[in-house]
Design an enzyme around this catalytic site. Structure first.
Site, PDB file in Angstrom:
ATOM      1  N   SER A 169       0.834  -1.197   0.000  1.00 18.07           N
ATOM      2  CA  SER A 169       0.000   0.000   0.000  1.00 18.07           C
ATOM      3  C   SER A 169       0.878   1.260   0.000  1.00 18.07           C
ATOM      4  CB  SER A 169      -0.972  -0.050   1.186  1.00 18.07           C
ATOM      5  OG  SER A 169      -2.021   0.869   1.048  1.00 18.07           O
ATOM      6  N   ASP A 263     -10.158  -4.119  -5.003  1.00 20.66           N
ATOM      7  CA  ASP A 263      -9.330  -3.155  -4.284  1.00 20.66           C
ATOM      8  C   ASP A 263      -9.350  -1.840  -5.058  1.00 20.66           C
ATOM      9  OD1 ASP A 263      -7.305  -1.707  -3.031  1.00 20.66           O
ATOM     10  OD2 ASP A 263      -5.835  -3.327  -3.122  1.00 20.66           O
ATOM     11  N   HIS A 293      -7.808  -5.334  -0.544  1.00 17.44           N
ATOM     12  CA  HIS A 293      -6.683  -4.657   0.088  1.00 17.44           C
ATOM     13  C   HIS A 293      -6.443  -5.286   1.467  1.00 17.44           C
ATOM     14  CE1 HIS A 293      -4.181  -1.069  -0.538  1.00 17.44           C
ATOM     15  NE2 HIS A 293      -4.190  -0.896   0.781  1.00 17.44           N
TER      16      HIS A 293
END
Length: 334
Positions: A169, A263, A293
């Site tokens: 991320s 996601d 995610h």
């Protein structure tokens, strides 16, 4: 509270992932963007290991600090499955959390798994978090740690000529930025290992629209993260925040990119892989259908997480020239 997901979206998830998402909805925890940054960090830390694989015991786990350019001591943790004195090739890892939450502690299990499966050392960095430290502090901290590893890592038994960078991320954003900066500085890297990285300046892709209400991360949460992290929207044009803004990616380290289908950032991850390939950078792109995610931190219940650990470790072994330090016993744990 989180917005209930449509039946159509829930049907796209794997059964295990659907169970996780449904459990999150039943918990009725307050949405992270309604909390203060300190409260959000505490909430994220409290749930960080609930769905993780068991914590792997390793021969070396050492806490130390790395000096940032302004002298600030950045906490770091070294993981290695072997206790020998021979210098080890190293993955420098940056945790996710929207530049606002997350820590060495929240990603301890993941880093242990990568060290165990890849046979390399892993150095996990606690870069400074927003809003106390806004952009570009995290990017500068990440680069300072990479520069230290290349120049002085030998003092901790780390090989300065076989280095990979990685993160998930926002940590993937930092790793991709370090790969660009390393190319510009003439510092060779073996690999950039990116789990669902954020690489775009604006969150306006089709996948951001499809998954505006989640699961796991929502448009409101992403906006809240960046409100904490950015000084102004002008920062969005900086490739250290949005690597897709870099004019030229040729010559950066080869990439392994792991994405989740359901996601918000999946489209920008695919776009980044396409840009790298256009600029003749080798890319291995993996996409797990029916996952969200954060799935790589759900290995106790989501089999795709353990598959991602194995494939990421295999990419590290190939790039760094290592053998797995231990058999992959955790990969089949229930």
């Amino acid at each position: 509270m989180t917005t209930p997901l449509s039946a159509d979206l829930l049907d796209r998830l794997t059964p295990a992932m659907r169970g996780v998402v449904s459990g999150m909805a039943r918990s009725r925890r307050p949405a992270m963007e309604t909390l203060s940054p300190a409260e959000a960090r505490a909430a994220y830390a409290a749930g960080a290991e609930v769905l993780e694989v068991p914590r792997a015991p390793l021969a070396r786990v050492e806490d130390f600090t790395i000096a940032a350019r302004d002298g600030h001591p950045l906490p770091a943790r070294l993981y290695a499955a072997t206790a020998g004195t021979a210098p080890l090739p190293t993955l420098l890892y940056f945790h996710g959390g929207g530049f606002t939450v997350g820590s060495i502690g929240t990603h301890d299990v993941l880093c242990r798994e990568l060290a165990r499966l890849a046979g390399c050392a892993v150095v996990s960095l606690d870069y400074r978090l927003a809003p106390d430290a806004r952009f570009p502090t995290a990017a500068e901290d990440a680069w300072d740690a990479l520069a230290w590893l290349a120049a002085d890592g030998a003092g901790r038994g780390l090989e300065g000529t076989r280095i990979a960078v990685g993160g998930d991320s926002a940590g993937g954003t930092l790793a991709a930025g370090c790969a660009i900066a390393a190319r510009d500085a003439g510092l060779p890297l073996a690999l950039q290992l990116l789990f669902y990285p954020g690489v775009a300046s604006w969150q306006d892709s089709d996948s951001h629209r499809r998954f505006t209400d989640g699961p796991v991360i929502t448009a409101a949460l992403v906006q809240w993260f960046f409100a904490q992290a950015l000084r102004s929207d002008a920062d969005r044009a900086d490739w250290r925040f949005a690597p897709l803004e870099a004019e030229d990616l040729s010559g950066v380290a080869p990439a392994w990119i792991g994405l989740a289908e359901c996601d918000p950032v999946v489209d920008e991850g695919i776009a980044y892989a396409d840009r790298l390939r256009r600029d003749r950078v080798p890319v291995d792109l993996e996409l797990w259908p029916g996952t969200t995610h954060e799935f790589i931190k759900m290995g106790r219940v989501v089999p795709e997480a353990r598959a991602a650990h194995r494939l990421a470790a295999a990419a590290l072994r190939a790039a760094l020239g290592t053998d797995p330090a231990e058999p992959d016993t955790a990969s089949t744990a229930p």
